[in-house]
Design an enzyme around this catalytic site. Structure first.
Site, PDB file in Angstrom:
ATOM      1  CD  GLU A 112      -7.347   3.922  -4.124  1.00 18.30           C
ATOM      2  OE1 GLU A 112      -6.179   4.124  -3.820  1.00 18.30           O
ATOM      3  OE2 GLU A 112      -7.680   3.366  -5.186  1.00 18.30           O
ATOM      4  NE  ARG A 152      -4.483   3.836  -1.360  1.00 18.97           N
ATOM      5  CZ  ARG A 152      -3.925   3.006  -0.466  1.00 18.97           C
ATOM      6  NH1 ARG A 152      -3.186   3.485   0.523  1.00 18.97           N
ATOM      7  NH2 ARG A 152      -4.088   1.708  -0.577  1.00 18.97           N
ATOM      8  CB  SER A 186      -8.627  -0.405  -3.558  1.00 17.82           C
ATOM      9  OG  SER A 186      -7.839  -1.369  -2.924  1.00 17.82           O
TER      10      SER A 186
END
Ligand code: EPU
Length: 333
Positions: A329, A162, A235
């Site tokens: 995130e 990510r 998420s």
């Protein structure tokens, strides 16, 4: 080009936060973007995609930019490899449907991830054993320092979990299109837990990319909230990676994944669940019942304070019990 002052951003973020931007600009081409005099716009300037991975924490005082560059162009049809260039404003799942519909392998495991193509290359989105970097060949962007067009090969994008150079040098590059490399070669990726099970009864040597896409869509629908129905940004936390010694000391009973470098990844959802947060509410925000890694706007009227309050409670409890610092995130703006 669309240009609207005092713009309501609630439809521009999947969390459904009711916030406003001083100015909103949507451009249709690289040339239109380059024609903007950014220094003259209300500051700061912030670029969004579909707003599916961010939390607006308050009204935005500057300019929100959005790409409406929408094209999918096949540029090289090799015997094995196929290259295509895709505009940053294309919905990522539309790109996948197009590729899989043409019988090509590559992005099918990323099916149904919300968001647009430009943001996929910033965030290196990932699911079911595949990350965007695995199919990206290059990224075309505008360097806002000198307002020139710049092209990065995938190896220059500093991709990680990510993560990418577009996050390191935040705001510097505006992605306008992405070059993807996909393949005709039979290559389903079924190793990630749950994918094979979802294809039970099928001949695993004769699948199509569409078969895998449909299986992935089924898995996601069962676990993750549909942004059209309930606000969320997927998420909320990253999955933490700790040393083996740390893992054995704080959570030897946890489900976990051993990484090649000897460290251990523990699902944040498991810890959040152990601490009793599943379904817990704060104001209009709630830890999602079916997947505690997700915070949802359950009432439709959750405020940024509700979401951040729940986030802070979770971070504090995980820290206290497991001596692990969870990192969001989702980008906080
Ligand atoms: N894992 C493996 N192999 C497996 C199963 C899991 O390595 O066979 C790892 C995963 O890499 C993950 C952890 O174990 O880090 C937990 O996996 P789980 O499938 O339970 O998924 P998750 O933690 O709930 C993550 C992504 C999701 C993605 C799913 C499926 C993050 C923060 N979230 O969720 O992405 O859809 O895996 O791949 O990494 C999102 O980013 O918004 C998102 C929904």
């Amino acid at each position: 080009m669309k240009r609207i002052e005092n713009y309501d951003l609630s439809k521009q973020n999947t969390f459904g936060m009711k916030v406003k931007a001083a100015l909103y600009i949507e451009y249709d081409s690289l040339e239109e973007l380059m024609s903007l005099d950014v220094k003259a716009l209300p500051q700061p300037v912030f670029h969004i995609g579909a707003g599916s991975n961010l939390l607006f924490t308050k009204d935005f005082p500057g300019t929100v930019l959005h790409s409406n560059i929408k094209f999918i162009k096949y540029v090289d049809m090799g015997l094995d490899e196929v290259l295509l260039t895709v505009g940053s404003g294309v919905v990522f799942d539309d790109f996948i449907a197009n590729v899989a519909g043409n019988g090509l392998w590559g992005p099918e495991n990323l099916s149904l991830i919300p968001g647009e193509v430009g943001a996929s290359a910033v965030q290196n989105i990932g699911a079911y054993g595949v990350e965007a970097k695995d199919i990206i060949s290059g990224v075309v962007c505008l360097d806002t320092r000198d307002w020139t067009k710049t092209v990065f090969k995938v190896g220059e994008c500093e991709y990680g979990y990510r993560d990418s150079r577009f996050k390191h040098e935040r705001g510097r590059y505006i992605i306008t299109s992405v070059l993807f490399r996909v393949t005709r070669k039979y290559s389903p990726k079924l190793e990630y837990g749950g994918v094979k099970a979802a294809l039970e009864g099928r001949d695993l040597t004769a699948l199509t990319p569409m078969d895998v896409r449909e299986a992935i869509i089924g898995i996601r629908r069962a676990k993750l909230p549909d942004p059209a129905e309930i606000g969320s940004a997927g998420s909320f936390f990253k999955n933490p990676v700790v040393s083996r010694e740390h893992f054995e000391r704080v959570a030897p009973e946890a489900p976990h994944y051993d990484l090649p470098d000897g460290t251990v990844k523990i699902p944040a959802a498991w810890m959040i669940d152990q601490l009793g947060f599943r379904g817990q509410k704060l104001g209009g925000a709630q830890v999602y019942e079916k997947q505690p890694l997700v915070i949802v706007n359950a009432s439709g009227n959750a405020t940024p304070e509700d979401v951040i309050g729940l986030e802070n409670q979770i971070i504090a409890k995980v820290q206290e019990k497991y001596d692990i610092t969870l990192h969001p995130e989702v980008d906080h703006i």
